[in-house]
Design an enzyme around this catalytic site. Structure first.
Site, PDB file in Angstrom:
ATOM      1  N   LYS A   1       4.690   0.429   7.736  1.00  0.00           N
ATOM      2  CA  LYS A   1       4.660   1.365   7.454  1.00  0.00           C
ATOM      3  C   LYS A   1       6.066   2.621   7.723  1.00  0.00           C
ATOM      4  O   LYS A   1       6.167   2.442   8.504  1.00  0.00           O
ATOM      5  CB  LYS A   1       3.409   2.361   7.809  1.00  0.00           C
ATOM      6  CG  LYS A   1       3.530   3.432   7.798  1.00  0.00           C
ATOM      7  CD  LYS A   1       2.156   4.301   8.050  1.00  0.00           C
ATOM      8  CE  LYS A   1       1.086   5.698   7.223  1.00  0.00           C
ATOM      9  NZ  LYS A   1      -0.124   5.555   7.943  1.00  0.00           N
TER      10      LYS A   1
ATOM     11  N   GLY B   1       0.897  -1.040   0.305  1.00  0.00           N
ATOM     12  CA  GLY B   1       0.451  -0.240   0.248  1.00  0.00           C
ATOM     13  C   GLY B   1       1.198   0.988   0.108  1.00  0.00           C
ATOM     14  O   GLY B   1       2.154   1.435   0.506  1.00  0.00           O
TER      15      GLY B   1
ATOM     16  N   GLY C   1       0.269   5.686   0.675  1.00  0.00           N
ATOM     17  CA  GLY C   1      -0.384   6.204   1.452  1.00  0.00           C
ATOM     18  C   GLY C   1       0.398   8.254   1.300  1.00  0.00           C
ATOM     19  O   GLY C   1       1.238   7.897   0.799  1.00  0.00           O
ATOM     20  N   GLY C   2      -0.330   9.118   1.617  1.00  0.00           N
ATOM     21  CA  GLY C   2       0.190  10.334   1.467  1.00  0.00           C
ATOM     22  C   GLY C   2       1.990  10.537   2.302  1.00  0.00           C
ATOM     23  O   GLY C   2       2.487  11.674   2.110  1.00  0.00           O
ATOM     24  N   MET C   3       1.608   9.745   3.663  1.00  0.00           N
ATOM     25  CA  MET C   3       2.678  10.063   4.845  1.00  0.00           C
ATOM     26  C   MET C   3       3.448   8.579   4.102  1.00  0.00           C
ATOM     27  O   MET C   3       4.751   9.168   4.772  1.00  0.00           O
ATOM     28  CB  MET C   3       2.156   9.861   5.569  1.00  0.00           C
ATOM     29  CG  MET C   3       0.948  11.045   6.420  1.00  0.00           C
ATOM     30  SD  MET C   3       1.262  11.192   7.995  1.00  0.00           S
ATOM     31  CE  MET C   3       2.477  10.614   9.047  1.00  0.00           C
TER      32      MET C   3
ATOM     33  N   ASP D   1     -10.441  11.522  11.083  1.00  0.00           N
ATOM     34  CA  ASP D   1     -10.461  10.631   9.641  1.00  0.00           C
ATOM     35  C   ASP D   1     -11.164   9.360   9.031  1.00  0.00           C
ATOM     36  O   ASP D   1     -10.663   9.083   8.611  1.00  0.00           O
ATOM     37  CB  ASP D   1      -8.876  10.672   8.839  1.00  0.00           C
ATOM     38  CG  ASP D   1      -8.694  10.939   7.701  1.00  0.00           C
ATOM     39  OD1 ASP D   1     -10.102  11.285   6.940  1.00  0.00           O
ATOM     40  OD2 ASP D   1      -7.701  10.578   7.092  1.00  0.00           O
TER      41      ASP D   1
ATOM     42  N   VAL E   1       3.877   1.011   2.613  1.00  0.00           N
ATOM     43  CA  VAL E   1       2.955   0.130   3.856  1.00  0.00           C
ATOM     44  C   VAL E   1       3.850  -1.251   3.208  1.00  0.00           C
ATOM     45  O   VAL E   1       3.535  -1.392   2.033  1.00  0.00           O
ATOM     46  CB  VAL E   1       1.862   0.196   3.822  1.00  0.00           C
ATOM     47  CG1 VAL E   1       1.499  -1.196   5.374  1.00  0.00           C
ATOM     48  CG2 VAL E   1       1.442   1.047   4.916  1.00  0.00           C
TER      49      VAL E   1
END
Length: 167
Positions: free
Chosen positions: A43, A21, A23-25, A138, A28
């Site tokens: 992560k 995966g 994501g924005g930060m 969120d 993973v």
């Protein structure tokens, strides 16, 4: 992405496998801890964000919020660290799960029974968060993983707020 250094195959006591995966930060990875056959999700904060104190604060807040929870409907944080300039945390790997956003894309609608089950589990997860001083901030289908047995796991505490219970 051009110019981004490749993440080492080993961080702390974790050996990284494939990417599962993004994501924005961070990214993973499927990973395994030394001496364990059990896979985890690791992560890793994007290296360019580790230089930004605000992102580093958010990443640490995600670890702090997730590690204090024991609810079966919240993804469990198993460990964290920093190695070679990379900040990371390990969490339970949710095999064969699908985020609720994807489930809703694939189906026009879900059954009433499933909607009720998801709602009850989400309320129980939020109840524990709020009792321990965490506000998720969120909640959305993309942050709710639906497992094959119709159990959910609430994920992604990057925007969570920790309440000061001493005031």
């Amino acid at each position: 992405m051009v110019g981004r250094p490749e993440v080492p195959r080993k961080l702390g006591n974790y050996t990284l496998g494939e990417i599962i995966g993004r994501g924005g930060m961070g990214t993973v990875y499927r990973a395994k801890a030394d001496g364990s056959d059990e896979a985890v999700a690791l992560k890793v904060l994007l290296p360019e964000l580790a230089q930004d104190l605000e992102y580093l604060k958010r990443f640490r807040r995600e670890i702090k919020a997730g590690s204090r929870l024991t609810c079966p409907y919240v993804v469990h944080i198993l460990g964290w660290g920093e190695d070679q300039g990379y900040f990371y945390f390990a969490m339970e790997l949710l095999e064969n799960g699908q985020d609720l956003a994807r489930v809703l894309e694939d189906k026009e609608k879900i059954s009433t029974d499933l909607a009720i089950d998801v709602g009850i589990q989400l309320c129980q997860a939020l109840d524990e968060l709020h009792r321990t001083g965490v506000v998720h901030r969120d909640i959305k289908p993309g942050n709710i993983m639906l497992l094959p047995n119709n159990t959910i796991k609430l994920m992604d505490f990057g925007l969570a707020k920790m309440l000061d219970r001493t005031a």
